[in-house]
Design a protein around this motif. Structure first.
Motif, PDB file in Angstrom:
ATOM      1  N   LEU A 166     -22.133  37.587 -26.682  1.00  0.00           N
ATOM      2  CA  LEU A 166     -23.010  38.334 -27.592  1.00  0.00           C
ATOM      3  C   LEU A 166     -24.271  37.516 -27.870  1.00  0.00           C
ATOM      4  O   LEU A 166     -24.179  36.304 -28.080  1.00  0.00           O
ATOM      5  N   ASP A 167     -25.423  38.178 -27.888  1.00  0.00           N
ATOM      6  CA  ASP A 167     -26.634  37.435 -28.265  1.00  0.00           C
ATOM      7  C   ASP A 167     -26.672  37.316 -29.791  1.00  0.00           C
ATOM      8  O   ASP A 167     -25.810  37.844 -30.498  1.00  0.00           O
ATOM      9  N   GLU A 168     -27.716  36.647 -30.298  1.00  0.00           N
ATOM     10  CA  GLU A 168     -27.779  36.345 -31.729  1.00  0.00           C
ATOM     11  C   GLU A 168     -27.761  37.620 -32.587  1.00  0.00           C
ATOM     12  O   GLU A 168     -27.068  37.688 -33.598  1.00  0.00           O
ATOM     13  N   ASP A 169     -28.521  38.634 -32.143  1.00  0.00           N
ATOM     14  CA  ASP A 169     -28.600  39.889 -32.906  1.00  0.00           C
ATOM     15  C   ASP A 169     -27.240  40.574 -32.999  1.00  0.00           C
ATOM     16  O   ASP A 169     -26.826  41.016 -34.065  1.00  0.00           O
ATOM     17  N   SER A 170     -26.576  40.652 -31.845  1.00  0.00           N
ATOM     18  CA  SER A 170     -25.267  41.333 -31.824  1.00  0.00           C
ATOM     19  C   SER A 170     -24.269  40.563 -32.676  1.00  0.00           C
ATOM     20  O   SER A 170     -23.453  41.150 -33.397  1.00  0.00           O
ATOM     21  N   GLN A 171     -24.335  39.234 -32.557  1.00  0.00           N
ATOM     22  CA  GLN A 171     -23.415  38.396 -33.333  1.00  0.00           C
ATOM     23  C   GLN A 171     -23.655  38.606 -34.832  1.00  0.00           C
ATOM     24  O   GLN A 171     -22.705  38.787 -35.609  1.00  0.00           O
ATOM     25  N   ALA A 172     -24.954  38.626 -35.211  1.00  0.00           N
ATOM     26  CA  ALA A 172     -25.302  38.788 -36.634  1.00  0.00           C
ATOM     27  C   ALA A 172     -24.865  40.171 -37.134  1.00  0.00           C
ATOM     28  O   ALA A 172     -24.370  40.319 -38.260  1.00  0.00           O
TER      29      ALA A 172
END
Ligand code: HAM
Length: 430
Positions: A239-245
Motif C-alpha cells: 500500500l502507498d502512503e495514501d492507502s495506508q493512511a
C-alpha cells in the motif's frame, strides 16, 4: 404426470418464516433511515456487459455463475441482446447513478436495496441460486466526500448496529485494504512472480487465474492450495502512503465507535471492482457459508462502466443467511395467533360473522372467521389452533348484542357487550 417442483437452488418462503423475513427487512429499513439512506430499486435483469465490465470477466460469478440468455430481436431493425439476471446489485446501482446523473447535484448518494439476486452456484445450506440481499451503496463525486474514510467507518458502524438491533450475537468483522489503482500493479507484479513457481502445483482454476487475473488466486477455496496461498506476498505490504493512511483512519474510526474487527490480509473479495477497504461479517453458526455479508470500496467502478469519477463504498447482506442465523439462535418462529376466531353458529350467521370481523379488524385486531357449517366441536378445535379467543355468534348473540367469548389459555368464558369486544380481545401488552 410428474409433479413440478421449484428449481434446485430456489425456494418457496412460507409463513410463519416469512414473518422473520419481514422483521429483518423492516429493521433494515428503520436502521438505514436513521442513517439517512433512501431506497433504490433497479431491474432484475441488465445488459450482460454491465456485469462483464463492472464485476470482471475473470471473476467466478461472471465466468461461471451468471444466468445469461440471448434476448431475441422482435423486429428486423432490432438487434439480439445478451441479458443477464443480476448476480449482485452494486453494478446496477452504479449504472443507475450514471444514467440519472445522480452525481450532478454534487451531493453524496446514500442508497439501499432489498431484493433477489441470481447465481448458478452449487446449492447447499446458505447457498442458493436465487437468494436475497439487503444492500447499500454510498457514492458521489470526490467533492461530496465520497472518498473519506469516515464513510467507510459509518457504513461498518451502521452494520454493527443493524446486527445488534436484530439481536444477532457472535458476529465477527474481518477487514482489509486491497489498495488503490496505484498500489495494485506493484502488488500484481510481485504476486505474478511468486506464482510463476507455485501456480503449476495448484488447482486448474488457479493455474488459469495466475495468468489472467492473479488476485483471484487469493479467493481459491481448494483446501490443498491454502498453505501455498498463505506463502504468497501480502497486499498490505504494497500500500502507498495514501492507502495506508486511509486504512488507518477507518480503523481509528472503528476503535472510536467501539466496533471490534480483525484484519484479514487475504480478504480481497471476489469482484474486480474493489479498491482500498474490503470487509466481511462472518458468523460461526453458518458452517461453510459463513459470510453473513460482504462489501467494500469501488472507487473506479463508475469509470469502468463509462461514468464520471464517483468513488463509493457499500455492502450486501445475505438475507437468507441472516434468517438461518436468527433461527439457529432463537429457534424456529411459531405462527402468530389471531386475537379471535369468530364461530358463526349455523350458516345463516355467516354474514353476521363477517360484519363482526369487519368491525374488529377495523379496530386493529387480527381476526379469523370460521364457517357456520362447522359443528361446535370443530369450531373450538379450529379456533384453538388459530386464535387466542373464540367468539360464538348465534342468533341470540346477534339479537342481544351480547357476545360469548372464551379464552383458550385460561378456559374462562364470559359474555361481553359487542361494543366492548375490541377492547376485551386486544392482547394485554398493546
Ligand atoms: P458478495 O460477497 O458476493 O458481495 O455477496 C454479499 C453476501 O450475499 C454474501 O456475504 C452472502 O451473505 C450473500 N450471498 C452471496 N451469494 C449467495 C448465495 N448463492 N446464496 C445465499 N447468499 C449469498 C456482493 O454481492 C457485493 N455487491 C457487495 C457490495 C456492495 N460491495 C460493495 N457494495
Amino acid at each position: 404426470m410428474s409433479i413440478l417442483k421449484a428449481i434446485s437452488g430456489t425456494r418457496d418462503l412460507l409463513p410463519p418464516q416469512t414473518e422473520l423475513w419481514n422483521r429483518i427487512e423492516s429493521t433494515a429499513r428503520a436502521v438505514f433511515n436513521r442513517y439517512n439512506f433512501g431506497e433504490i430499486r433497479t431491474p432484475i435483469f441488465e445488459n450482460t456487459q454491465l456485469f462483464a465490465r463492472g464485476v470482471g470477466e475473470e471473476t467466478d460469478v461472471v465466468s461461471k455463475e451468471m444466468y445469461t440468455w440471448e434476448d431475441r430481436a422482435r423486429a428486423q431493425s432490432e438487434k439480439t441482446t445478451s441479458l443477464t439476471l443480476r448476480p449482485e446489485n452494486t453494478a446496477g446501482v452504479v449504472r443507475a447513478y450514471i444514467e440519472h446523473g445522480l452525481g450532478e447535484s454534487g451531493m453524496l448518494q446514500k442508497l439501499y436495496y432489498i431484493g433477489p439476486q441470481f447465481r448458478r452456484e452449487r446449492p447447499q445450506r446458505g447457498r442458493y441460486r436465487q437468494f436475497y440481499q439487503i444492500g447499500a451503496e454510498v457514492i458521489g463525486p470526490p467533492s461530496s466526500g465520497s472518498e473519506s474514510p469516515l464513510r467507510d467507518t459509518e457504513v461498518l458502524e451502521m452494520l454493527a448496529s443493524f446486527l445488534d438491533e436484530l439481536g444477532i450475537t457472535g458476529w465477527k468483522l474481518l477487514i482489509n485494504s486491497v489498495g488503490s489503482a496505484n498500489d495494485r500493479p506493484r502488488y500484481i507484479v510481485a504476486l505474478k512472480e511468486a506464482l510463476d513457481d507455485l501456480a503449476p502445483t495448484m488447482c486448474v482454476d488457479c493455474q488459469r487465474r495466475a495468468v489472467t487475473n492473479p488476485l483471484r488466486v487469493l479467493d481459491c477455496k481448494v483446501p490443498e492450495d491454502q498453505p501455498k496461498i498463505e506463502s504468497l506476498p501480502r497486499i498490505g505490504d504494497y500500500l502507498d502512503e495514501d492507502s495506508q493512511a486511509h486504512f488507518t483512519a477507518v480503523l481509528v474510526g472503528l476503535d472510536a465507535c467501539g466496533v471490534e474487527y480483525e484484519i484479514s490480509h487475504r480478504l480481497v473479495r471476489g469482484f474486480d471492482y474493489y479498491s482500498r477497504t474490503t470487509f466481511e461479517f462472518q458468523h460461526g453458526g453458518l458452517g461453510a457459508q459463513n459470510a453473513l455479508l460482504g462489501g467494500g470500496r469501488y472507487d473506479g467502478l463508475s469509470e469502468i462502466i463509462g461514468g464520471p469519477k464517483a468513488p463509493g463504498i457499500g455492502f450486501a447482506i445475505g438475507a437468507d443467511r441472516l434468517v438461518l442465523t436468527i433461527e439457529a439462535q432463537d429457534g424456529q418462529i411459531s405462527p402468530t395467533l389471531a386475537d379471535a376466531y369468530i364461530a358463526p353458529l349455523g350458516e345463516g350467521q355467516n354474514p353476521a360473522a363477517l360484519v363482526l370481523a369487519r368491525e374488529l379488524r377495523r379496530g386493529g385486531l387480527r381476526i379469523e372467521v370460521g364457517d357456520g357449517s362447522f359443528r361446535i366441536k370443530k369450531s373450538f378445535e379450529t379456533g384453538n389452533k388459530l386464535a387466542r379467543n373464540i367468539v360464538l355468534l348465534g342468533e341470540d348473540e346477534v339479537q342481544s348484542g351480547m357476545l360469548t367469548v372464551k379464552n383458550f389459555a385460561s378456559g374462562e368464558q364470559v359474555k361481553i357487550q359487542r361494543e366492548q369486544a375490541a377492547a376485551a380481545l386486544t392482547p394485554p401488552h398493546e
